[in-house]
Design a protein around this motif. Sequence first.
Motif, mmCIF file in Angstrom:
data_model
loop_
_atom_site.group_PDB
_atom_site.id
_atom_site.type_symbol
_atom_site.label_atom_id
_atom_site.label_comp_id
_atom_site.label_asym_id
_atom_site.label_seq_id
_atom_site.Cartn_x
_atom_site.Cartn_y
_atom_site.Cartn_z
ATOM 1 N N MET A 1 0.710 -0.884 -0.194
ATOM 2 C CA MET A 1 0.056 -0.082 0.229
ATOM 3 C C MET A 1 0.568 1.301 -0.604
ATOM 4 O O MET A 1 2.170 1.322 0.758
ATOM 5 N N THR A 2 0.189 1.934 -0.588
ATOM 6 C CA THR A 2 0.576 3.798 -0.539
ATOM 7 C C THR A 2 0.435 4.123 0.721
ATOM 8 O O THR A 2 0.512 3.691 1.272
ATOM 9 N N HIS A 3 1.706 5.141 1.544
ATOM 10 C CA HIS A 3 1.572 5.736 2.430
ATOM 11 C C HIS A 3 0.014 6.749 2.028
ATOM 12 O O HIS A 3 0.077 7.299 3.464
ATOM 13 N N ASP A 4 -0.783 6.906 1.155
ATOM 14 C CA ASP A 4 -2.311 6.879 1.566
ATOM 15 C C ASP A 4 -3.210 6.435 1.984
ATOM 16 O O ASP A 4 -4.104 6.229 2.220
ATOM 17 N N GLY A 5 -2.948 5.028 1.869
ATOM 18 C CA GLY A 5 -3.530 3.753 2.205
ATOM 19 C C GLY A 5 -4.190 3.691 0.506
ATOM 20 O O GLY A 5 -5.352 2.402 0.903
ATOM 21 N N GLU A 6 -3.787 3.675 -0.520
ATOM 22 C CA GLU A 6 -4.261 3.054 -1.675
ATOM 23 C C GLU A 6 -2.529 1.710 -1.822
ATOM 24 O O GLU A 6 -2.127 1.619 -1.644
ATOM 25 N N GLY A 7 -4.101 0.774 -2.228
ATOM 26 C CA GLY A 7 -3.203 -0.489 -2.947
ATOM 27 C C GLY A 7 -2.551 -0.112 -4.222
ATOM 28 O O GLY A 7 -2.939 0.611 -4.840
ATOM 29 N N VAL A 8 -1.343 -1.026 -4.015
ATOM 30 C CA VAL A 8 -1.108 -0.859 -5.958
ATOM 31 C C VAL A 8 -0.802 -2.694 -6.007
ATOM 32 O O VAL A 8 -0.296 -3.170 -5.212
ATOM 33 N N GLY A 9 -1.603 -2.761 -7.338
ATOM 34 C CA GLY A 9 -1.098 -3.842 -7.959
ATOM 35 C C GLY A 9 -0.436 -3.332 -9.942
ATOM 36 O O GLY A 9 -0.502 -1.659 -9.801
ATOM 37 N N ARG A 10 -0.738 -4.629 -9.988
ATOM 38 C CA ARG A 10 -0.058 -4.754 -11.320
ATOM 39 C C ARG A 10 -0.341 -5.385 -11.698
ATOM 40 O O ARG A 10 -1.071 -6.171 -12.080
ATOM 41 N N VAL A 11 -0.416 -5.049 -13.661
ATOM 42 C CA VAL A 11 -1.301 -5.421 -14.718
ATOM 43 C C VAL A 11 0.502 -5.738 -16.119
ATOM 44 O O VAL A 11 0.418 -4.413 -16.466
ATOM 45 N N ASP A 12 0.067 -6.852 -16.281
ATOM 46 C CA ASP A 12 1.494 -6.606 -17.288
ATOM 47 C C ASP A 12 3.081 -6.283 -16.423
ATOM 48 O O ASP A 12 3.671 -5.422 -17.847
ATOM 49 N N GLY A 13 3.156 -5.767 -15.223
ATOM 50 C CA GLY A 13 4.421 -4.866 -15.282
ATOM 51 C C GLY A 13 4.187 -3.128 -14.885
ATOM 52 O O GLY A 13 4.358 -2.358 -14.640
ATOM 53 N N TYR A 14 2.810 -2.977 -15.589
ATOM 54 C CA TYR A 14 2.296 -1.469 -15.178
ATOM 55 C C TYR A 14 1.654 -1.475 -13.628
ATOM 56 O O TYR A 14 0.979 -1.848 -13.722
ATOM 57 N N THR A 15 1.870 -0.531 -13.196
ATOM 58 C CA THR A 15 1.634 -0.035 -11.881
ATOM 59 C C THR A 15 0.299 0.800 -11.794
ATOM 60 O O THR A 15 0.329 1.654 -12.666
ATOM 61 N N LEU A 16 -0.957 0.209 -10.560
ATOM 62 C CA LEU A 16 -2.011 0.905 -11.217
ATOM 63 C C LEU A 16 -2.201 2.005 -8.914
ATOM 64 O O LEU A 16 -1.999 0.099 -8.919
ATOM 65 N N PHE A 17 -2.484 2.184 -8.649
ATOM 66 C CA PHE A 17 -2.469 2.530 -7.901
ATOM 67 C C PHE A 17 -4.036 3.172 -7.693
ATOM 68 O O PHE A 17 -4.690 3.656 -8.127
ATOM 69 N N VAL A 18 -5.099 2.027 -6.655
ATOM 70 C CA VAL A 18 -5.958 1.827 -6.329
ATOM 71 C C VAL A 18 -6.825 1.544 -4.377
ATOM 72 O O VAL A 18 -6.582 1.374 -3.818
ATOM 73 N N PRO A 19 -7.913 2.715 -4.363
ATOM 74 C CA PRO A 19 -7.703 3.151 -3.559
ATOM 75 C C PRO A 19 -8.900 2.327 -2.811
ATOM 76 O O PRO A 19 -10.279 2.029 -3.310
ATOM 77 N N GLY A 20 -9.262 1.475 -2.225
ATOM 78 C CA GLY A 20 -10.377 0.622 -1.014
ATOM 79 C C GLY A 20 -9.009 -1.425 -1.129
ATOM 80 O O GLY A 20 -9.750 -1.647 -0.558
ATOM 81 N N ALA A 21 -7.415 -1.366 -1.767
ATOM 82 C CA ALA A 21 -7.767 -2.484 -2.409
ATOM 83 C C ALA A 21 -6.703 -2.156 -1.041
ATOM 84 O O ALA A 21 -6.018 -2.099 -0.476
ATOM 85 N N LEU A 22 -6.413 -3.973 -0.786
ATOM 86 C CA LEU A 22 -5.944 -4.532 0.221
ATOM 87 C C LEU A 22 -4.576 -5.382 -0.448
ATOM 88 O O LEU A 22 -4.632 -6.136 -1.216
ATOM 89 N N PRO A 23 -3.307 -5.489 0.041
ATOM 90 C CA PRO A 23 -2.071 -6.519 0.174
ATOM 91 C C PRO A 23 -2.549 -7.537 -0.264
ATOM 92 O O PRO A 23 -3.364 -8.129 0.667
ATOM 93 N N GLY A 24 -2.210 -8.443 -1.445
ATOM 94 C CA GLY A 24 -2.564 -9.632 -1.341
ATOM 95 C C GLY A 24 -3.820 -10.143 -2.090
ATOM 96 O O GLY A 24 -4.847 -10.713 -2.677
ATOM 97 N N GLU A 25 -4.789 -9.081 -2.575
ATOM 98 C CA GLU A 25 -6.222 -9.569 -3.158
ATOM 99 C C GLU A 25 -6.050 -9.724 -4.194
ATOM 100 O O GLU A 25 -5.131 -8.296 -5.200
ATOM 101 N N ARG A 26 -6.829 -10.258 -4.829
ATOM 102 C CA ARG A 26 -6.831 -10.634 -6.145
ATOM 103 C C ARG A 26 -7.798 -9.650 -6.685
ATOM 104 O O ARG A 26 -9.238 -9.679 -6.141
ATOM 105 N N ILE A 27 -8.514 -8.544 -7.842
ATOM 106 C CA ILE A 27 -9.185 -7.647 -7.796
ATOM 107 C C ILE A 27 -9.389 -7.165 -8.837
ATOM 108 O O ILE A 27 -9.061 -7.169 -9.873
#
Length: 449
Positions: A1-27
């Motif tokens: 997660m970022t310092h703002d509490g946003e989840g950090v995910g990756r799609v084919d190496g591209y980084t996406l910041f997703v509010p409400g997502a938690l570490p380890g989740e698939r969304i």
Amino acid sequence: MTHDGEGVGRVDGYTLFVPGALPGERISARVTKQKKQYGYAELDELLTASPDRLNPPCDIYEECGGCQLQHFDYEAQLTWKRQHVIDNLTRIGKLTVAGDGEDGGIVVHPTIGMENPWRYRNKAAVPIGTASASGELVGGFYERGTHRIIDMDDCLIQHDRNDEALRVVKRIARYLRVKPYDETTGEGVLRHVMVRTGFVTGEIMVVLVTNGQRLPRQPEWIESLRAELPGLKSIVQNVNERNTNVIFGDETRTLWGSDVIYDELDGIRFAISARSFYQVNPSQTIALYGKAVEYAALTGNENVIDAYCGIGTISLFLARKAGHVYGVEIVPEAIEDAKRNAALNGVENATFEAGPAEVVIPRWRKEGATADVIVVDPPRKGCDSALLETILKMQPERVVYVSCNPSTLARDLRVLEDGGYRTVEVTPVDMFPWTSHVEAVVSIHRINK
């Protein structure tokens, strides 16, 4: 997660910041903004949930921007906040942190949390506006990422008395037909409402921030507030006619009652005015300042400098175990409050002076002052470089750093380490449960002279 509490995910190496997502989740998420290296997305569907995911108890959590982590288990929050501090120390400060069970490096203790992490705030400050659909006066926090006010009658992190006072103010304003402020046009009267509550004393202060000198139907305001709020000790008006997001203007006047309310922290009594800086979580403030005193390792003879002393809260904690405490703060009104608080508690071994710490402390040094311990509690931007330079020149045996921003803490620790100091241990403190913020207290020792 970022310092703002946003989840950090990756799609084919591209980084996406997703509010409400938690570490380890698939969304499943919908991309809302794309940049070259990263993008932002909204959570559409939770495919695999984290075991740390909670159902937020707040009815307006999804809209309100006040909390960021009500969907995250509290013990997991404390672990994440500790790791957030560690990540900043290692990445920004280039410091070595001791691993579990290993010797060497900075010891980062578990985050000090709350036994009951609800109803902890002693201050509420909310904007007032007009609901777009009904045209009714509303008051609450802004929707995330916007300036649309989410009307709020019950906030689970506010003291019950704060919530009740805000409900009463809104009800009176509607009854008296007081026009809410419109930040687009600059018209309207009532801009913000602030409520302070003394947890120990039960005293309440209501501050009405107005767009102009005149508060319409002022006698009725006073009569109604007094009738409906037991424990009310102060009604204050602040005038802010500027086109700004800053809550307070320069002029503050008491409409009824006292200029201050009183509260206590660990047996120390404080007078709190409308614009005083006073920590919003009393029980965790005692833990935070208690750890600062512990790290200062006072024997009763030391000279201590408290930079960024505010209304003297840490200073008076330190004065109980120090020889003498010298406090400095840039806000003159805060220094007057600090002097009053020292007198209120019969503290005679504390001296306070108004001015920038980076100016006053070097002058003290030129005048021959010495310090065995220096305590700093800077704003989020961290310590001024001139203050850090002065600390290195004064060479106190110990420095205690109270931080509200792990990134600027790490930056400043790097400067102190390069100047002959060693960061010994860090204790994160959860001052704001269910939000992404974390404070930390740091013990720093001089290693050469």
